[in-house]
Design an enzyme around this catalytic site. Structure first.
Site, PDB file in Angstrom:
ATOM      1  N   SER A 185      22.465 -74.035  30.628  1.00 35.59           N
ATOM      2  CA  SER A 185      23.739 -73.453  30.202  1.00 35.59           C
ATOM      3  C   SER A 185      24.515 -73.002  31.440  1.00 35.59           C
ATOM      4  CB  SER A 185      23.493 -72.244  29.291  1.00 35.59           C
ATOM      5  OG  SER A 185      24.670 -71.460  29.232  1.00 35.59           O
ATOM      6  N   HIS A 235      24.767 -77.785  28.983  1.00 35.15           N
ATOM      7  CA  HIS A 235      25.169 -76.974  27.831  1.00 35.15           C
ATOM      8  C   HIS A 235      26.387 -76.148  28.223  1.00 35.15           C
ATOM      9  CE1 HIS A 235      24.287 -74.853  24.002  1.00 35.15           C
ATOM     10  NE2 HIS A 235      24.634 -73.757  24.623  1.00 35.15           N
ATOM     11  N   ASP A 277      28.896 -73.281  27.043  1.00 36.47           N
ATOM     12  CA  ASP A 277      29.044 -72.192  26.076  1.00 36.47           C
ATOM     13  C   ASP A 277      30.490 -71.736  25.997  1.00 36.47           C
ATOM     14  OD1 ASP A 277      25.848 -70.995  26.919  1.00 36.47           O
ATOM     15  OD2 ASP A 277      26.535 -71.609  24.933  1.00 36.47           O
ATOM     16  N   MET A 282      33.355 -69.486  24.393  1.00 34.59           N
ATOM     17  CA  MET A 282      33.481 -68.223  23.662  1.00 34.59           C
ATOM     18  C   MET A 282      34.937 -67.780  23.644  1.00 34.59           C
ATOM     19  SD  MET A 282      30.309 -66.211  25.406  1.00 34.59           S
ATOM     20  CE  MET A 282      28.695 -66.990  25.531  1.00 34.59           C
ATOM     21  N   HIS A 300      28.845 -75.971  22.866  1.00 34.38           N
ATOM     22  CA  HIS A 300      28.472 -74.984  21.834  1.00 34.38           C
ATOM     23  C   HIS A 300      29.692 -74.097  21.592  1.00 34.38           C
ATOM     24  CE1 HIS A 300      25.808 -71.157  21.002  1.00 34.38           C
ATOM     25  NE2 HIS A 300      26.503 -71.504  19.940  1.00 34.38           N
ATOM     26  N   MET A 309      31.345 -71.164  20.177  1.00 31.36           N
ATOM     27  CA  MET A 309      31.204 -69.838  19.586  1.00 31.36           C
ATOM     28  C   MET A 309      32.623 -69.275  19.426  1.00 31.36           C
ATOM     29  SD  MET A 309      28.026 -68.614  21.963  1.00 31.36           S
ATOM     30  CE  MET A 309      28.368 -69.847  23.223  1.00 31.36           C
ATOM     31  N   MET A 356      19.865 -70.059  17.166  1.00 32.75           N
ATOM     32  CA  MET A 356      20.142 -69.046  18.184  1.00 32.75           C
ATOM     33  C   MET A 356      18.970 -68.079  18.266  1.00 32.75           C
ATOM     34  SD  MET A 356      22.879 -69.797  19.662  1.00 32.75           S
ATOM     35  CE  MET A 356      23.040 -68.318  20.675  1.00 32.75           C
ATOM     36  N   GLY A 379      26.882 -64.532  22.839  1.00 31.73           N
ATOM     37  CA  GLY A 379      27.918 -63.785  23.561  1.00 31.73           C
ATOM     38  C   GLY A 379      27.579 -63.591  25.019  1.00 31.73           C
ATOM     39  N   PHE A 380      26.287 -63.448  25.303  1.00 33.87           N
ATOM     40  CA  PHE A 380      25.926 -63.163  26.700  1.00 33.87           C
ATOM     41  C   PHE A 380      24.618 -63.856  27.072  1.00 33.87           C
ATOM     42  CE2 PHE A 380      29.153 -60.030  27.509  1.00 33.87           C
ATOM     43  CZ  PHE A 380      29.469 -59.563  26.227  1.00 33.87           C
ATOM     44  N   GLY A 381      24.530 -64.300  28.333  1.00 35.68           N
ATOM     45  CA  GLY A 381      23.257 -64.795  28.835  1.00 35.68           C
ATOM     46  C   GLY A 381      22.378 -63.604  29.198  1.00 35.68           C
ATOM     47  N   GLY A 382      21.120 -63.896  29.529  1.00 30.12           N
ATOM     48  CA  GLY A 382      20.239 -62.849  30.045  1.00 30.12           C
ATOM     49  C   GLY A 382      19.661 -61.910  28.999  1.00 30.12           C
ATOM     50  N   ASP A 406      18.290 -71.515  21.884  1.00 28.63           N
ATOM     51  CA  ASP A 406      19.295 -71.084  22.842  1.00 28.63           C
ATOM     52  C   ASP A 406      19.308 -69.563  22.934  1.00 28.63           C
ATOM     53  OD1 ASP A 406      22.927 -71.673  22.953  1.00 28.63           O
ATOM     54  OD2 ASP A 406      21.582 -70.545  24.255  1.00 28.63           O
ATOM     55  N   GLY A 407      18.854 -69.077  24.134  1.00 29.22           N
ATOM     56  CA  GLY A 407      18.929 -67.629  24.346  1.00 29.22           C
ATOM     57  C   GLY A 407      17.570 -67.058  24.698  1.00 29.22           C
ATOM     58  N   GLY A 408      17.445 -66.603  25.950  1.00 26.04           N
ATOM     59  CA  GLY A 408      16.178 -65.992  26.383  1.00 26.04           C
ATOM     60  C   GLY A 408      15.068 -66.996  26.551  1.00 26.04           C
ATOM     61  N   GLY A 427      19.845 -70.624  30.632  1.00 26.39           N
ATOM     62  CA  GLY A 427      20.841 -70.278  31.646  1.00 26.39           C
ATOM     63  C   GLY A 427      20.150 -69.513  32.760  1.00 26.39           C
TER      64      GLY A 427
HETATM   65  C1  DX5 Z   1      24.585 -67.002  24.574  1.00 30.11           C
HETATM   66  C2  DX5 Z   1      24.694 -68.471  24.919  1.00 30.11           C
HETATM   67  C3  DX5 Z   1      23.419 -68.973  25.517  1.00 30.11           C
HETATM   68  C4  DX5 Z   1      23.135 -68.301  26.792  1.00 30.11           C
HETATM   69  C5  DX5 Z   1      21.739 -68.611  27.261  1.00 30.11           C
HETATM   70  O1  DX5 Z   1      25.638 -66.669  23.745  1.00 30.11           O
HETATM   71  O2  DX5 Z   1      24.909 -69.223  23.757  1.00 30.11           O
HETATM   72  O3  DX5 Z   1      23.509 -70.372  25.779  1.00 30.11           O
HETATM   73  O4  DX5 Z   1      24.063 -68.705  27.764  1.00 30.11           O
HETATM   74  O5  DX5 Z   1      21.557 -67.857  28.376  1.00 30.11           O
HETATM   75  P1  DX5 Z   1      20.114 -67.324  28.788  1.00 30.11           P
HETATM   76  O6  DX5 Z   1      19.285 -68.561  28.964  1.00 30.11           O
HETATM   77  O7  DX5 Z   1      20.369 -66.599  30.058  1.00 30.11           O
HETATM   78  O8  DX5 Z   1      19.626 -66.451  27.679  1.00 30.11           O
HETATM   79 ZN    ZN Z   2      24.828 -71.750  23.898  1.00 36.57          ZN
END
Ligand code: DX5
Ligand code: ZN
Length: 229
Positions: A9, A34, A36, A38, A67, A69, A140, A145-148, A188-190, A210
């Protein structure tokens, strides 16, 4: 077991060196990129739009996995198709304010792969009516909304149910131009090497990551570690 695909991502990439980051992750063995998207309405963050996807398109030949969002995804699908998206995933929640059936058909008619996704709070039954129309289900594993953020293991129930649907052979034999026999199951996510194992064990075959790629200094190792043995 089909090959596990890794889709970095770029939300977690260094945008001051975006072209370099895309070349690096491409050469490091990524399968897709990927993107993202938003809008600050459907999710509480704003990222980037079709113009950046068009720029990414020029940097790599890898499939672009977009993706959305955002609210009113149907209004923006043509712009992401024109920007070079190979796959477009939209949210099923009513808060996304679009006719899901119509938007999925719109993406299919644009010769793009069709993805559908649901938030952790959204019940699996909301996406069941559409399983026959899609190429990929994105589960999901964080609230978008946020990475990490931290991986939500409770979402593995949905991955399992999608894998069971695939096994059930419920899919009509693939119609000309229609979806393939089985749906890809993306998380997707974590996603990191440890949570990737859990997701794969439950039936996922596409990993979005990501932080666990872009925040390391060896992208090839990060991608190998995600794919696992
Ligand atoms: C969150 C995004 C994810 C995110 C993944 O809203 O859809 O794709 O960027 O990031 P990590 O891998 O850091 O959780
Ligand atoms: Zn995503």
């Amino acid at each position: 077991m089909s090959k596990v695909l890794v889709a970095p991502s770029i939300l977690a990439a260094d945008f001051s060196r975006l072209a370099e980051e895309i070349h690096k992750v491409d050469h490091a063995g990524a399968d897709w990129i990927h993107c993202d998207i938003m809008d600050g309405h459907f999710v509480d963050n704003i990222s980037f739009g079709p113009a950046i996807v068009g720029f990414v398109r020029k940097q790599t030949k890898l499939p672009l996995d977009v993706h959305l969002m955002i609210e009113h995804a149907d209004h923006y699908v043509p712009r992401f198709v024109d920007a070079g998206a190979n796959s477009i995933t939209v949210h099923v929640e009513p808060e996304a304010k679009h006719d899901v059936e119509k938007t999925l058909r719109q993406i299919r008619d644009a010769k793009c792969r069709v993805g559908l996704t649901l938030n952790p709070e959204t019940d699996f039954k909301l996406i069941e009516p559409f399983l026959d129309e899609i190429d990929m289900l994105l589960v999901m594993t964080v609230h978008p909304g946020f990475g990490g953020q931290s991986f939500r293991p409770d979402q593995m129930e949905k991955v399992k149910r999608a894998a069971e649907w695939n096994q059930s052979g419920a899919r009509e034999p693939s119609r000309a131009g229609g979806p393939a026999k089985k749906i890809d199951i993306q998380v997707d996510g974590g996603i990191n090497p440890e949570t990737a194992r859990i997701a794969i064990e439950n039936g996922a075959n596409v990993l979005v990551a990501g932080t666990s790629i872009f925040k390391t200094d060896d992208y090839a190792k990060a991608i190998r570690d995600l794919r696992g043995p």
